[in-house]
Scaffold this motif. Structure first.
Motif: not given
Ligand code: ATP
Length: 437
Positions: A41, A44, A128, A133, A173, A176, A182, A186
């Protein structure tokens, strides 16, 4: 000619001290002979020019060992989670950082947590959720700022698209499904056509039912914490996902009106009562279930494994609020102490919901009356009587249930402004209850 952003431009979007820290960590990674990446994230959000305070790093090698090295160097606190090969660091200035080991995940069954094994950065990215992401940025000095983007994450960011990496992604999963909604809400992105079909397919099965309570709760509350929770809830309803909270939970016109009024109520509350910290996602959950029967609400609370405080709030969302609202918006005057009694059992979350319900009825006059009651109540709830149970004892009254009644009457008289001093309280007790002391 189209301007192409260099990798260093991208990293310059970070605050200077972060950038320096990442450079130092890259050097440290070289010393330790491992490859280090910023991942997920945060990459991104850098590309989107959005602030992100989660620094997620990953090490191709032993992540925990590298995290120990960093902790030693910077005097940071460290918690290691061997099973997941990750560590969390807290730097002396409060900065938090997660350091993971690049890994492969395999799902023994759908909807359960995967087992993990060390693997290459490429494999780590391939597990991922979405292409946007699934990018990393290397931090080792020779490669500092190099973006790894094997799945077209940058292309999808430009196209404002959410795309899964493989057809079984939602099945592996189902959280997802919620994550997709989300990010879609967003960023104002759209699900790419295949992802949309796969999501609808997964949503139509009972996969989500297999998620544990805490995992489902986490996804729902994160979704309700988004900036535009109303749209997120409408999207859940549109995809028929509310049934996973409870099969009889319906997004009726009335519920929609209340949910839609919540942002206004929250904004008013936050402006008026700057000290009050309201659990926003819980208010949305209360609004969503505000027309459901107590039995449905209780089952939903169990399904989501809500904490005791959250559960108490959510179960107050129904009849008690309606009773208070009815009494307060009826004709006839209400004494401040009566308002106090009506509100005293309600949490701030419940009061915000009460306001949202009135906002949803679009009745200007009664709404301003209710707001006045709320302002008076919040002021009055800090009022205390000067005399206490101990004083009643001194006056020769035997401890018992009458204490509560008498002190309650005393408080009411204070709130209604009939008495303001301790002497007046004593006089009041003598006159009303024949107590002297
Ligand atoms: P946010 O801005 O909402 O925190 P984020 O993308 O940073 O979004 P996190 O939950 O912190 O979300 O997860 C960090 C990273 O881990 C994601 O960007 C993604 O690459 C990976 N990730 C998280 N959850 C999953 C999942 N359920 N399946 C696969 N990859 C995941």
């Amino acid at each position: 000619m189209k301007h192409r952003m260099t990798q260093n431009d991208l990293l310059r979007r970070l605050p200077q001290e972060r950038l320096s820290l990442l450079r130092e960590l890259g050097n440290l990674a070289d010393e330790g002979g491992v490859s280090l990446y910023l991942i997920g994230g945060v990459v991104r959000d850098l590309l989107l020019k959005r602030e992100n305070w989660d620094l997620d790093l990953t090490v191709e090698g032993d992540g925990i060992a590298f995290a120990r090295l960093v902790a030693d160097r910077y005097g940071a606190g460290l918690a290691a989670f061997e099973r997941f090969a990750t560590a969390r660091l807290v730097f002396p200035d409060g900065l938090k950082m997660d350091i993971a080991t690049t890994r492969r995940e395999s799902y023994a069954q759908p909807a359960v947590l995967p087992t993990v094994q060390p693997a290459s950065i490429e494999e780590d990215l391939s597990r991922r959720d979405f292409t946007i992401n699934a990018m990393a940025m290397q931090l080792n000095p020779g490669q500092f700022g190099r973006v790894l983007d094997a799945y077209g994450g940058q292309r999808d960011l430009r196209a404002r698209t959410i795309r899964v990496l493989h057809a079984g992604s939602f099945q592996d999963d189902p959280t997802r499904i919620f994550r997709a909604i989300r990010f879609e809400q967003r960023f104002g992105f759209r699900l790419e056509r295949t992802a949309s079909r796969l999501l609808a397919q997964a949503a139509s099965t009972n996969l989500i039912q297999q998620l544990s309570g805490p995992r489902l709760q986490n996804e729902i509350l994160l979704l309700f914490a988004e900036h535009d929770s109303v749209r997120a809830i409408a999207r859940l309803a549109q995809l028929k996902l509310l049934r996973f909270l409870h099969r009889r939970l319906c997004y009726t016109t009335n519920v929609r009106r209340v949910v839609t009024a919540v942002p206004k109520a929250l904004a008013w509350w936050a402006r008026r009562f700057t000290d009050s910290v309201v659990d926003r996602p819980i208010v949305y959950l209360m609004a969503l279930s505000s027309e459901s029967s107590p039995a449905v609400v209780a089952a939903m609370i169990r399904r989501l494994a809500l904490s005791r405080v959250q559960a108490e709030n959510v179960s107050a969302g129904g009849s008690r609020i309606d009773r208070a609202l009815k009494r307060l918006t009826n004709k006839g005057t209400v004494r401040p102490s009566q308002v106090y009694r009506l509100f005293a059992d309600l949490s701030d979350e419940a009061l915000v919901l009460l306001l949202a319900k009135q906002v949803s009825r679009q009745h200007g006059v009664r709404l301003s009356l209710l707001k006045r009651h709320l302002v008076a109540y919040v002021k009055n709830r800090t009022i205390k009587t000067a005399l206490t149970g101990r004083d009643l004892q001194t006056m020769g009254l035997k401890p018992g249930p009458r204490y509560k009644t008498i002190l309650g009457k005393l408080l009411d008289a204070r709130i209604d402004g009939m008495i303001t001093t301790e002497a007046e309280e004593r006089a009041f007790l003598q006159k009303r209850f024949g107590l002297v002391g």
